[in-house]
Design an enzyme around this catalytic site. Structure first.
Site, PDB file in Angstrom:
ATOM      1  N   SER A   8       0.815  -1.215   0.000  1.00  0.00           N
ATOM      2  CA  SER A   8       0.000   0.000   0.000  1.00  0.00           C
ATOM      3  C   SER A   8       0.848   1.264   0.000  1.00  0.00           C
ATOM      4  O   SER A   8       1.969   1.305   0.510  1.00  0.00           O
ATOM      5  CB  SER A   8      -0.930   0.008   1.214  1.00  0.00           C
ATOM      6  OG  SER A   8      -0.180   0.027   2.418  1.00  0.00           O
ATOM      7  N   PHE A 116      -8.912   1.765   7.326  1.00  0.00           N
ATOM      8  CA  PHE A 116      -8.156   1.966   6.090  1.00  0.00           C
ATOM      9  C   PHE A 116      -9.132   2.112   4.926  1.00  0.00           C
ATOM     10  O   PHE A 116      -9.979   1.243   4.704  1.00  0.00           O
ATOM     11  CB  PHE A 116      -7.221   0.771   5.846  1.00  0.00           C
ATOM     12  CG  PHE A 116      -6.194   1.014   4.781  1.00  0.00           C
ATOM     13  CD1 PHE A 116      -4.952   1.553   5.101  1.00  0.00           C
ATOM     14  CD2 PHE A 116      -6.452   0.718   3.450  1.00  0.00           C
ATOM     15  CE1 PHE A 116      -4.000   1.775   4.134  1.00  0.00           C
ATOM     16  CE2 PHE A 116      -5.508   0.940   2.470  1.00  0.00           C
ATOM     17  CZ  PHE A 116      -4.274   1.474   2.808  1.00  0.00           C
ATOM     18  N   GLN A 173      -3.981  -7.392   6.008  1.00  0.00           N
ATOM     19  CA  GLN A 173      -4.955  -7.962   5.080  1.00  0.00           C
ATOM     20  C   GLN A 173      -5.376  -9.375   5.454  1.00  0.00           C
ATOM     21  O   GLN A 173      -6.273  -9.936   4.816  1.00  0.00           O
ATOM     22  CB  GLN A 173      -4.407  -7.944   3.651  1.00  0.00           C
ATOM     23  CG  GLN A 173      -4.365  -6.558   3.014  1.00  0.00           C
ATOM     24  CD  GLN A 173      -5.747  -5.958   2.822  1.00  0.00           C
ATOM     25  OE1 GLN A 173      -6.590  -6.026   3.705  1.00  0.00           O
ATOM     26  NE2 GLN A 173      -5.981  -5.362   1.671  1.00  0.00           N
ATOM     27  N   ASP A 257       7.213  -1.810   9.754  1.00  0.00           N
ATOM     28  CA  ASP A 257       7.739  -1.581   8.408  1.00  0.00           C
ATOM     29  C   ASP A 257       9.236  -1.270   8.470  1.00  0.00           C
ATOM     30  O   ASP A 257      10.014  -1.721   7.626  1.00  0.00           O
ATOM     31  CB  ASP A 257       7.001  -0.424   7.733  1.00  0.00           C
ATOM     32  CG  ASP A 257       5.512  -0.687   7.582  1.00  0.00           C
ATOM     33  OD1 ASP A 257       5.130  -1.869   7.475  1.00  0.00           O
ATOM     34  OD2 ASP A 257       4.739   0.286   7.576  1.00  0.00           O
TER      35      ASP A 257
END
Length: 327
Positions: A8, A116, A173, A257
């Protein structure tokens, strides 16, 4: 090592609630929750898991390729990523939709409630990873991060067909993926990334035990927040790498991340998984100390110092030549 990251690209709306979510929840009423939190702070930042990971890799001196879909408002974010060393030529820019939105509230205990909005991310399924592969004249590793579910499945299948090693990172997800889809993302991956909660959810989704997951992937990296990271292998091996502590926990968004960026950079430098995880933990703490996922300052001497204090002088000496080269 040529690394592509699919995932994303988003704009983050980050808010801070001074209380505790847990204190607002009534146990026997969780099936009818209706809550509104009055927040004291709002920060609007550029983010998205694909963008965050490539930003970190770029700041560490690599030239990662970002593969994802962004909106008509991507220009400023795109320039920022390019300045950080990211190749954005494989980003699809929508002609009509805005970039995805991540709206997140963090409480005083660092718990988060987030929503989101997909936006232009829905167009990621139109991206053909084969084009990126040829444009880059080959890829060594593709991290398939949280994205449009159809895009994640397509990128995974394409990478396997091209013989590219896959790092599966379904993260947020998993809540949208069914059993067959989750198995398709995991099966045959060279690396699998999850946090501790996601590891349990992944086992529930796939119906596989931990041992059965490890039979299908090369290495499973499980992040454990303040407890660091665990590296699991099919042979039964396990390494627990402690986190790099800090007294300044400004914002946990993007910390995972950053850990992935540090870990992948370590692999690109041919370091051991242990050393790569140590670098990842150090970079994760740097991000934890700043608000926003791409707002941190990366000083090689600071990273070396953090590694030295937590993991020892030998670990710092192994990383120092690579980090000095970055500066």
């Amino acid at each position: 090592m040529r690394i592509a990251v699919t995932g994303s690209i988003a704009t983050d709306h980050l808010m801070v609630f001074p209380g505790s979510f847990a204190e607002q929840l009534i146990t026997d009423k969780v099936d009818t929750v209706s809550l509104s939190f009055l927040v004291d702070q709002l920060e609007v930042r550029q983010g998205g898991v694909g963008a965050n990971i490539t930003f970190g890799l770029g700041r560490l001196g690599l030239r990662p390729l970002l593969v994802g879909a962004a909106g008509v408002d991507f220009a400023d974010h795109g320039r920022r990523l390019v300045e950080a060393g990211v190749d954005t030529t494989s980003v699809r820019v929508s002609e009509t939709l805005h970039t995805a939105r991540f709206v997140c509230t963090t409480d005083r205990d660092q718990n988060q409630i987030a929503t989101f909005y997909t936006g232009a991310m829905a167009e990621a399924r139109e991206i053909d990873l084969t084009e990126t592969y040829h444009r880059a004249q080959g890829l060594d590793l593709v991290l398939v991060g949280a994205d449009d579910p159809e895009a994640m499945l397509r990128h995974t299948a394409t990478a396997h067909a091209l013989g590219i090693r896959v790092a599966a990172d379904p993260s947020q997800q998993l809540a949208r993926l069914d059993s067959e889809q989750t198995r398709g993302l995991v099966e045959g991956a060279h690396l699998l990334f999850t946090n501790e909660y996601e590891s349990a959810l992944l086992r529930e989704r796939t119906g596989w035990s931990e041992e059965e997951v490890l039979e299908r992937v090369g290495t499973w990296i499980v992040t454990r927040a303040a407890d660091g990271v665990s590296i699991l292998t099919a042979a039964g091996g396990r390494q627990d790498i402690p986190a790099v502590p800090t007294d300044i926990a400004a914002d946990p968004t993007g910390v995972g991340d950053a850990l992935r960026a540090g870990f992948l950079a370590g692999l690109a430098w041919s370091l051991s998984y242990e050393s790569a995880a140590q670098l990842g933990c150090a970079l994760a703490t740097v991000v934890l100390e700043s608000v926003g996922t791409q707002e941190y300052k990366l000083l090689p001497s600071d990273l070396v110092g953090r590694v030295d204090r937590v993991y020892g002088s030998a670990a710092a000496a192994e990383l120092e030549p690579w980090l000095v080269a970055v500066s």
